[in-house]
Design a protein around this motif. Structure first.
Motif, PDB file in Angstrom:
ATOM      1  N   TRP A  22     -10.248  31.324  11.277  1.00 51.21           N
ATOM      2  CA  TRP A  22     -11.640  31.417  10.835  1.00 51.21           C
ATOM      3  C   TRP A  22     -11.943  32.802  10.246  1.00 51.21           C
ATOM      4  CZ3 TRP A  22     -14.433  27.535   9.648  1.00 51.21           C
ATOM      5  CH2 TRP A  22     -14.348  26.337  10.345  1.00 51.21           C
ATOM      6  N   THR A  23     -11.332  33.832  10.816  1.00 56.14           N
ATOM      7  CA  THR A  23     -11.512  35.186  10.296  1.00 56.14           C
ATOM      8  C   THR A  23     -10.974  35.285   8.881  1.00 56.14           C
ATOM      9  OG1 THR A  23     -11.338  36.065  12.535  1.00 56.14           O
ATOM     10  CG2 THR A  23     -11.027  37.633  10.745  1.00 56.14           C
ATOM     11  N   TYR A  24      -9.812  34.718   8.647  1.00 52.77           N
ATOM     12  CA  TYR A  24      -9.195  34.703   7.312  1.00 52.77           C
ATOM     13  C   TYR A  24     -10.086  33.974   6.309  1.00 52.77           C
ATOM     14  CZ  TYR A  24      -5.767  33.655   3.663  1.00 52.77           C
ATOM     15  OH  TYR A  24      -5.128  33.523   2.466  1.00 52.77           O
ATOM     16  N   VAL A  25     -10.585  32.813   6.702  1.00 52.61           N
ATOM     17  CA  VAL A  25     -11.473  32.039   5.817  1.00 52.61           C
ATOM     18  C   VAL A  25     -12.756  32.819   5.538  1.00 52.61           C
ATOM     19  CG1 VAL A  25     -12.899  29.958   5.673  1.00 52.61           C
ATOM     20  CG2 VAL A  25     -10.533  29.797   6.468  1.00 52.61           C
ATOM     21  N   SER A  26     -13.330  33.417   6.571  1.00 54.56           N
ATOM     22  CA  SER A  26     -14.572  34.190   6.398  1.00 54.56           C
ATOM     23  C   SER A  26     -14.356  35.367   5.456  1.00 54.56           C
ATOM     24  CB  SER A  26     -15.063  34.713   7.745  1.00 54.56           C
ATOM     25  OG  SER A  26     -15.305  33.661   8.626  1.00 54.56           O
ATOM     26  N   TYR A  27     -13.210  36.011   5.587  1.00 51.94           N
ATOM     27  CA  TYR A  27     -12.895  37.140   4.716  1.00 51.94           C
ATOM     28  C   TYR A  27     -12.781  36.682   3.262  1.00 51.94           C
ATOM     29  CZ  TYR A  27     -10.236  40.892   2.530  1.00 51.94           C
ATOM     30  OH  TYR A  27      -9.808  41.870   1.679  1.00 51.94           O
ATOM     31  N   LYS A  79     -16.073  35.864   1.813  1.00 50.48           N
ATOM     32  CA  LYS A  79     -16.982  37.017   1.840  1.00 50.48           C
ATOM     33  C   LYS A  79     -18.244  36.742   2.673  1.00 50.48           C
ATOM     34  CE  LYS A  79     -15.403  38.865  -2.602  1.00 50.48           C
ATOM     35  NZ  LYS A  79     -14.043  38.658  -2.306  1.00 50.48           N
ATOM     36  N   ASP A  80     -18.047  36.041   3.787  1.00 55.23           N
ATOM     37  CA  ASP A  80     -19.124  35.727   4.717  1.00 55.23           C
ATOM     38  C   ASP A  80     -19.104  36.772   5.832  1.00 55.23           C
ATOM     39  OD1 ASP A  80     -20.917  34.692   6.547  1.00 55.23           O
ATOM     40  OD2 ASP A  80     -20.113  32.661   6.471  1.00 55.23           O
ATOM     41  N   LYS A  81     -19.846  37.864   5.623  1.00 56.94           N
ATOM     42  CA  LYS A  81     -19.793  39.007   6.542  1.00 56.94           C
ATOM     43  C   LYS A  81     -20.306  38.692   7.940  1.00 56.94           C
ATOM     44  CE  LYS A  81     -19.937  42.514   2.967  1.00 56.94           C
ATOM     45  NZ  LYS A  81     -20.669  43.645   2.401  1.00 56.94           N
ATOM     46  N   ALA A  82     -21.335  37.867   8.033  1.00 64.39           N
ATOM     47  CA  ALA A  82     -21.887  37.538   9.352  1.00 64.39           C
ATOM     48  C   ALA A  82     -20.860  36.768  10.187  1.00 64.39           C
ATOM     49  CB  ALA A  82     -23.160  36.720   9.201  1.00 64.39           C
ATOM     50  N   ARG A  83     -20.253  35.766   9.603  1.00 64.08           N
ATOM     51  CA  ARG A  83     -19.253  34.982  10.333  1.00 64.08           C
ATOM     52  C   ARG A  83     -18.004  35.808  10.604  1.00 64.08           C
ATOM     53  NH1 ARG A  83     -16.687  29.509   8.002  1.00 64.08           N
ATOM     54  NH2 ARG A  83     -16.709  30.894   6.226  1.00 64.08           N
ATOM     55  N   LEU A  84     -17.629  36.665   9.664  1.00 65.77           N
ATOM     56  CA  LEU A  84     -16.468  37.535   9.851  1.00 65.77           C
ATOM     57  C   LEU A  84     -16.686  38.466  11.039  1.00 65.77           C
ATOM     58  CD1 LEU A  84     -13.714  38.572   8.864  1.00 65.77           C
ATOM     59  CD2 LEU A  84     -14.951  40.118   7.327  1.00 65.77           C
ATOM     60  N   THR A  85     -17.865  39.055  11.123  1.00 68.42           N
ATOM     61  CA  THR A  85     -18.191  39.940  12.248  1.00 68.42           C
ATOM     62  C   THR A  85     -18.147  39.174  13.567  1.00 68.42           C
ATOM     63  OG1 THR A  85     -19.598  41.261  10.805  1.00 68.42           O
ATOM     64  CG2 THR A  85     -19.933  41.517  13.175  1.00 68.42           C
ATOM     65  N   GLN A  86     -18.714  37.989  13.582  1.00 68.04           N
ATOM     66  CA  GLN A  86     -18.704  37.150  14.782  1.00 68.04           C
ATOM     67  C   GLN A  86     -17.272  36.851  15.217  1.00 68.04           C
ATOM     68  OE1 GLN A  86     -20.525  33.352  14.147  1.00 68.04           O
ATOM     69  NE2 GLN A  86     -19.859  32.538  16.105  1.00 68.04           N
ATOM     70  N   GLN A  87     -16.410  36.518  14.286  1.00 64.90           N
ATOM     71  CA  GLN A  87     -15.031  36.167  14.617  1.00 64.90           C
ATOM     72  C   GLN A  87     -14.245  37.378  15.127  1.00 64.90           C
ATOM     73  OE1 GLN A  87     -14.216  33.064  14.861  1.00 64.90           O
ATOM     74  NE2 GLN A  87     -16.159  32.452  13.969  1.00 64.90           N
TER      75      GLN A  87
END
Length: 77
Positions: free
Chosen positions: A43-48, A51-59
């Motif tokens: 999920w972190t890779y997909v968020s990166y 460019k979904d910063k909120a989800r990336l931070t959460q992950q």
């Protein structure tokens, strides 16, 4: 790049591990945490990539807390 396959695999891992955690079988909980970390990394890779910063931070926070949870599980078991 089509990221749907990553999303579905990560979701499947998360659901499977949630079921493992819900069984309360202590001997398999650490396995569930490890696979959940794999799911979070996906999920972190997909968020990166999206460019979904909120989800990336959460992950990222979740992966760090997963390391703490595994450490505590082994320490206090």
């Amino acid at each position: 790049m089509n990221l749907n396959i990553y999303k579905w695999v990560a979701a499947s891992i998360s659901i499977s591990c949630s079921i493992m955690q819900a069984t309360a079988i202590i001997n398999i909980q650490w396995i569930a945490w490890i696979f959940l970390m794999v799911s979070v990394l996906m999920w972190t890779y997909v968020s990166y990539l999206e460019k979904d910063k909120a989800r990336l931070t959460q992950q990222i926070i979740f992966i760090l807390l997963s390391f703490v949870a595994i450490y505590n599980w082994f320490k206090y078991r």
